[in-house]
Design a protein around this motif. Sequence first.
Motif, PDB file in Angstrom:
ATOM      1  N   ALA A  18      -4.718   0.499  10.708  1.00  0.00           N
ATOM      2  CA  ALA A  18      -4.116   1.387  11.695  1.00  0.00           C
ATOM      3  C   ALA A  18      -3.752   2.722  11.049  1.00  0.00           C
ATOM      4  CB  ALA A  18      -2.884   0.726  12.302  1.00  0.00           C
ATOM      5  N   ASP A  19      -3.318   2.683   9.797  1.00  0.00           N
ATOM      6  CA  ASP A  19      -2.965   3.893   9.057  1.00  0.00           C
ATOM      7  C   ASP A  19      -3.572   3.775   7.668  1.00  0.00           C
ATOM      8  OD1 ASP A  19      -1.935   6.075   7.808  1.00  0.00           O
ATOM      9  OD2 ASP A  19       0.163   5.506   7.986  1.00  0.00           O
ATOM     10  N   PRO A  20      -4.822   4.220   7.503  1.00  0.00           N
ATOM     11  CA  PRO A  20      -5.516   4.015   6.215  1.00  0.00           C
ATOM     12  C   PRO A  20      -4.857   4.731   5.050  1.00  0.00           C
ATOM     13  CG  PRO A  20      -6.756   5.503   7.643  1.00  0.00           C
ATOM     14  CD  PRO A  20      -5.654   4.918   8.480  1.00  0.00           C
ATOM     15  N   TRP A  23       0.621   3.866   1.889  1.00  0.00           N
ATOM     16  CA  TRP A  23       0.616   3.460   0.482  1.00  0.00           C
ATOM     17  C   TRP A  23       0.445   1.957   0.307  1.00  0.00           C
ATOM     18  CZ3 TRP A  23       3.666   0.158  -2.431  1.00  0.00           C
ATOM     19  CH2 TRP A  23       4.747  -0.426  -1.755  1.00  0.00           C
ATOM     20  N   GLU A  24       0.893   1.167   1.284  1.00  0.00           N
ATOM     21  CA  GLU A  24       0.928  -0.287   1.123  1.00  0.00           C
ATOM     22  C   GLU A  24      -0.458  -0.923   1.097  1.00  0.00           C
ATOM     23  OE1 GLU A  24       3.395  -4.009   3.133  1.00  0.00           O
ATOM     24  OE2 GLU A  24       3.939  -1.934   3.590  1.00  0.00           O
ATOM     25  N   TRP A  25      -1.485  -0.179   1.567  1.00  0.00           N
ATOM     26  CA  TRP A  25      -2.833  -0.719   1.469  1.00  0.00           C
ATOM     27  C   TRP A  25      -3.237  -0.915   0.009  1.00  0.00           C
ATOM     28  CZ3 TRP A  25      -4.724  -3.254   5.226  1.00  0.00           C
ATOM     29  CH2 TRP A  25      -4.498  -2.881   6.558  1.00  0.00           C
ATOM     30  N   GLN A  26      -2.691  -0.116  -0.905  1.00  0.00           N
ATOM     31  CA  GLN A  26      -2.968  -0.333  -2.329  1.00  0.00           C
ATOM     32  C   GLN A  26      -2.551  -1.746  -2.736  1.00  0.00           C
ATOM     33  OE1 GLN A  26      -1.837   3.182  -5.007  1.00  0.00           O
ATOM     34  NE2 GLN A  26      -0.662   3.640  -3.144  1.00  0.00           N
ATOM     35  N   TYR A  27      -1.371  -2.129  -2.256  1.00  0.00           N
ATOM     36  CA  TYR A  27      -0.828  -3.461  -2.560  1.00  0.00           C
ATOM     37  C   TYR A  27      -1.654  -4.564  -1.900  1.00  0.00           C
ATOM     38  CZ  TYR A  27       2.397  -7.428  -2.079  1.00  0.00           C
ATOM     39  OH  TYR A  27       2.957  -8.674  -2.084  1.00  0.00           O
ATOM     40  N   LEU A  28      -1.973  -4.401  -0.625  1.00  0.00           N
ATOM     41  CA  LEU A  28      -2.711  -5.440   0.094  1.00  0.00           C
ATOM     42  C   LEU A  28      -4.134  -5.582  -0.445  1.00  0.00           C
ATOM     43  CD1 LEU A  28      -1.502  -4.653   3.720  1.00  0.00           C
ATOM     44  CD2 LEU A  28      -0.753  -6.547   2.253  1.00  0.00           C
ATOM     45  N   ASP A  29      -4.767  -4.461  -0.791  1.00  0.00           N
ATOM     46  CA  ASP A  29      -6.105  -4.533  -1.379  1.00  0.00           C
ATOM     47  C   ASP A  29      -6.087  -5.275  -2.708  1.00  0.00           C
ATOM     48  OD1 ASP A  29      -7.165  -3.165   0.755  1.00  0.00           O
ATOM     49  OD2 ASP A  29      -7.250  -1.224  -0.266  1.00  0.00           O
ATOM     50  N   ARG A 283      -1.285  -9.020   8.264  1.00  0.00           N
ATOM     51  CA  ARG A 283      -0.410  -7.995   8.832  1.00  0.00           C
ATOM     52  C   ARG A 283      -0.866  -6.604   8.423  1.00  0.00           C
ATOM     53  NH1 ARG A 283       5.604 -10.723   7.684  1.00  0.00           N
ATOM     54  NH2 ARG A 283       5.234 -12.643   8.878  1.00  0.00           N
ATOM     55  N   ARG A 284      -0.431  -5.612   9.194  1.00  0.00           N
ATOM     56  CA  ARG A 284      -0.779  -4.223   8.923  1.00  0.00           C
ATOM     57  C   ARG A 284       0.490  -3.431   8.592  1.00  0.00           C
ATOM     58  NH1 ARG A 284      -4.728  -2.941  14.124  1.00  0.00           N
ATOM     59  NH2 ARG A 284      -6.118  -4.728  13.848  1.00  0.00           N
ATOM     60  N   PRO A 285       0.466  -2.651   7.534  1.00  0.00           N
ATOM     61  CA  PRO A 285       1.651  -1.844   7.203  1.00  0.00           C
ATOM     62  C   PRO A 285       1.883  -0.753   8.228  1.00  0.00           C
ATOM     63  CG  PRO A 285      -0.190  -1.275   5.771  1.00  0.00           C
ATOM     64  CD  PRO A 285      -0.614  -2.471   6.561  1.00  0.00           C
ATOM     65  N   GLU A 286       3.153  -0.473   8.498  1.00  0.00           N
ATOM     66  CA  GLU A 286       3.484   0.593   9.435  1.00  0.00           C
ATOM     67  C   GLU A 286       4.897   1.079   9.164  1.00  0.00           C
ATOM     68  OE1 GLU A 286       4.674  -2.457  13.097  1.00  0.00           O
ATOM     69  OE2 GLU A 286       2.763  -1.386  13.128  1.00  0.00           O
ATOM     70  N   GLY A 287       5.103   2.368   9.344  1.00  0.00           N
ATOM     71  CA  GLY A 287       6.426   2.934   9.124  1.00  0.00           C
ATOM     72  C   GLY A 287       6.687   3.227   7.664  1.00  0.00           C
TER      73      GLY A 287
END
Length: 325
Positions: A18-20, A23-29, A283-287
């Motif tokens: 949703a929001d590429p 920053w949290e995508w680094q963690y989830l990846d 889950r998807r990071p948001e906020g």
Amino acid sequence: MTSASTHALPQSIAAERADPAHWEWQYLDLMRRIWEEGDERVDRTGIGTRALFGATIRFDLAGGAMPLLTTKRVYWKTATRELLWFLTGNTNIRPLCAQGVEIWTDWPLDRYRRETGDPIERKAFSARIVEDADFAARWGDLGPVYGKQWVDWPTFEPVADGLYRQGPGINQVAQVVASLKANPGSRRHIIEGWNVAELDAMALPPCHKSYQFHVSGNRLSCILYQRSCDLGLGFAFNMWSLALLTRMMAQQCNLEPGEAIWMGGDVHLYLNHAALVEEQLARRPEGMAHLELARRPETIFDYRIEDFVVSGYAPQAHIAAPVAV
């Protein structure tokens, strides 16, 4: 040691971003990569992990932003109380237990049970630590862990005939504050926790072991090198504490916060955390959380829990998982 490539996650977990830029995508990846590609091995706990070696996550602290995970609730006040405890140099869990912080209780509790045969429950053990100073002195000390090395690194001075006595301890934190003010361009703004001579006396050798601060323009950044990281549980606290310490140091040195840069050595997920991994990756990071420092204390050692005001933090539900001791 075997490859974990056969443990691929369901395709449904690879949700669209949703929001590429979050920053949290680094963690989830990183979590996904460890779970699918990491080496599977038996660790000191006997539980087993999947692990990768060498990882980096960066976070820009500008505008009061703070790296709190949003895909699960992070108890940032607990992590903050731990950091403030480190800065006191105290190595006994009694002050933590008195605040309801139990993140260090399992190690002394495990030792107490082994040595006494008493199957005391965790809650009762913590209560006794708080109520009985003598009991806390006997069973609550963790040895010369983080805080001791940060603010009272031991020194020894010669006496005579090859004998030595203990000298004054070195307060690394105070030294770094002073050096940032006096010589911001130095490459020696370092706080080190890995005291080789005292590792065997520690309940747990330091995982987040080396902090290096760097000034560019008027911005203060910090790199944390963490030799061992439980990505499922420990990372959230480690990243928050890194950012918080950087914010505190910046305030004390009249600098603006720069980047919090986390570097992991052995980064792993425990094999009994499958439910945590699958739930979090779904889950998807948001906020974004923001931090305001309510006042500027006289020194880096004078902050209190009420000095930290977090706003905008709306995490998804907590995900429970067992701690490996």
